[in-house]
Every structure is written in structure tokens, then in C-alpha cells.
Design a protein around this motif. Sequence first.
Motif, PDB file in Angstrom:
ATOM      1  N   GLU A 152       0.826  -1.205   0.000  1.00 43.50           N
ATOM      2  CA  GLU A 152       0.000   0.000   0.000  1.00 43.50           C
ATOM      3  C   GLU A 152       0.864   1.259   0.000  1.00 43.50           C
ATOM      4  O   GLU A 152       0.576   2.217  -0.721  1.00 43.50           O
ATOM      5  N   ASP A 153       1.924   1.263   0.807  1.00 44.59           N
ATOM      6  CA  ASP A 153       2.814   2.425   0.852  1.00 44.59           C
ATOM      7  C   ASP A 153       3.578   2.592  -0.457  1.00 44.59           C
ATOM      8  O   ASP A 153       3.797   3.717  -0.919  1.00 44.59           O
ATOM      9  N   HIS A 190       2.466   1.734  -3.375  1.00 49.94           N
ATOM     10  CA  HIS A 190       1.477   2.290  -4.310  1.00 49.94           C
ATOM     11  C   HIS A 190       1.319   3.793  -4.093  1.00 49.94           C
ATOM     12  O   HIS A 190       1.308   4.557  -5.060  1.00 49.94           O
ATOM     13  N   GLU A 191       1.180   4.198  -2.844  1.00 56.28           N
ATOM     14  CA  GLU A 191       0.994   5.617  -2.546  1.00 56.28           C
ATOM     15  C   GLU A 191       2.226   6.428  -2.949  1.00 56.28           C
ATOM     16  O   GLU A 191       2.099   7.539  -3.483  1.00 56.28           O
ATOM     17  N   ASN A 192       3.408   5.887  -2.720  1.00 55.08           N
ATOM     18  CA  ASN A 192       4.644   6.551  -3.131  1.00 55.08           C
ATOM     19  C   ASN A 192       4.627   6.815  -4.644  1.00 55.08           C
ATOM     20  O   ASN A 192       4.877   7.936  -5.092  1.00 55.08           O
ATOM     21  N   ILE A 193       4.304   5.788  -5.415  1.00 51.61           N
ATOM     22  CA  ILE A 193       4.288   5.939  -6.876  1.00 51.61           C
ATOM     23  C   ILE A 193       3.159   6.866  -7.310  1.00 51.61           C
ATOM     24  O   ILE A 193       3.329   7.658  -8.247  1.00 51.61           O
ATOM     25  N   ARG A 194       2.017   6.823  -6.635  1.00 47.78           N
ATOM     26  CA  ARG A 194       0.933   7.767  -6.967  1.00 47.78           C
ATOM     27  C   ARG A 194       1.403   9.209  -6.806  1.00 47.78           C
ATOM     28  O   ARG A 194       1.153  10.055  -7.660  1.00 47.78           O
ATOM     29  N   ARG A 195       2.084   9.493  -5.697  1.00 47.04           N
ATOM     30  CA  ARG A 195       2.563  10.859  -5.448  1.00 47.04           C
ATOM     31  C   ARG A 195       3.609  11.260  -6.488  1.00 47.04           C
ATOM     32  O   ARG A 195       3.565  12.366  -7.035  1.00 47.04           O
ATOM     33  N   LEU A 196       4.565  10.367  -6.731  1.00 52.84           N
ATOM     34  CA  LEU A 196       5.603  10.674  -7.717  1.00 52.84           C
ATOM     35  C   LEU A 196       4.995  10.818  -9.110  1.00 52.84           C
ATOM     36  O   LEU A 196       5.405  11.677  -9.891  1.00 52.84           O
ATOM     37  N   GLY A 197       4.017   9.967  -9.402  1.00 52.78           N
ATOM     38  CA  GLY A 197       3.329  10.051 -10.689  1.00 52.78           C
ATOM     39  C   GLY A 197       2.561  11.349 -10.853  1.00 52.78           C
ATOM     40  O   GLY A 197       2.548  11.943 -11.931  1.00 52.78           O
ATOM     41  N   PHE A 198       1.935  11.804  -9.787  1.00 53.65           N
ATOM     42  CA  PHE A 198       1.213  13.077  -9.826  1.00 53.65           C
ATOM     43  C   PHE A 198       2.163  14.215 -10.180  1.00 53.65           C
ATOM     44  O   PHE A 198       1.876  15.039 -11.047  1.00 53.65           O
ATOM     45  N   VAL A 199       3.312  14.248  -9.498  1.00 52.36           N
ATOM     46  CA  VAL A 199       4.318  15.282  -9.766  1.00 52.36           C
ATOM     47  C   VAL A 199       4.824  15.163 -11.208  1.00 52.36           C
ATOM     48  O   VAL A 199       4.910  16.162 -11.929  1.00 52.36           O
TER      49      VAL A 199
END
Length: 176
Positions: free
Chosen positions: A53-54, A56-65
Motif C-alpha cells: 500500500e505504501d 502504491h501511494e509513493n508511486i501515486r505521489r511521484l506520478g502526480f508530480v
Amino acid sequence: MLFIQLTGLSGSGKTTIANGVKKLLESNGFRVEVIDGDVYRKKLCPDLGFSKEDRHENIRRLGFVSNKFAVNGIISILAAINPYEEIRKELSLFGPHVKTVWIDCELDLLFKRDTKQLYQKAMLPDGHPDKINNLTGVNDPYEPPGNPCLIINTGIETEETSIKILFDYIIRMIND
């Protein structure tokens, strides 16, 4: 513009290739940002661990940026292990400007390279104070991309060739 999400195991060459391509692209007049997973995790995601889960969240944040840079005309290269197909597909939903590039390298060669001694530490006996229990590809999952836009095998290709392959691919995507 473009958002290139690199994926591959630790030590496969993601950061080296991303920074090499950045230099080439900038020398050709392009604006480029490399989102290095190791660097950004420390600054943008220090609250996250290494559970699925963490990650996934890490990649979501990096992907958003990364996507924000891309939609504002900057070629964005996300250089992160990005081990799960599910989250890579999620990032690709930002649009057709998102391309997945697999930086592939045989595990045997990564064990030999082991510049950060991560593989060595992952192989330590259970209970050893230096043992890494969540090294992707060894004792934590890595799902190879099912249908990457490009595969660069750094076990076969030299650093220079790998950089040129990605550079040429990006130029083709920009010109299409």
C-alpha cells in the motif's frame, strides 16, 4: 509533453539512464525533469514505508508530480522501481503521453553489481541486524510490465547505448 515511467529492479540503471537522457535532451533544447524515486521518497514521501500500500501511494505521489511537469510542457522521467503492474496502469490513465519503459536486467548481474550492497544485505540470515527484508525482486515482489512501450536490457546494452535507445524513443514520441 511526455511522462516516461521507468520501471526496473534496484541497480538496473534507471537513474543513470534518466540523467543521461536528460543531458542529451537538454542539449537539444528540451526542458526535462527527472523524478528520482530515491531522492523524492526522502523529501515527498518520508511518511511511507515499504508495504504494498505504501509503495502504491509513493508511486501515486511521484506520478502526480511527474504528470504535472508533463502537462506543462516538460519531459518528465520517473525513475523508480515501481514494482506493481496495477499502479503502472493507474499512472497510464493520465493519458497517452504516459509511456512505460522497462529497464530490464538479470538478477544474477544485479547481485554482481550491487553498488549499494542491497542484494548482499537481503541475503543475510534472518535475524541479522543489517538484513533487508523488503528488497524488490528478492524478498519482495516485482511484477515485470505486461506490455511496456519499450524494453532496455542493461545486462546486454552498454550505458551509452541504453541512454541512446531511450533518447531516440523520446524523440520519436515527440515527433509523432
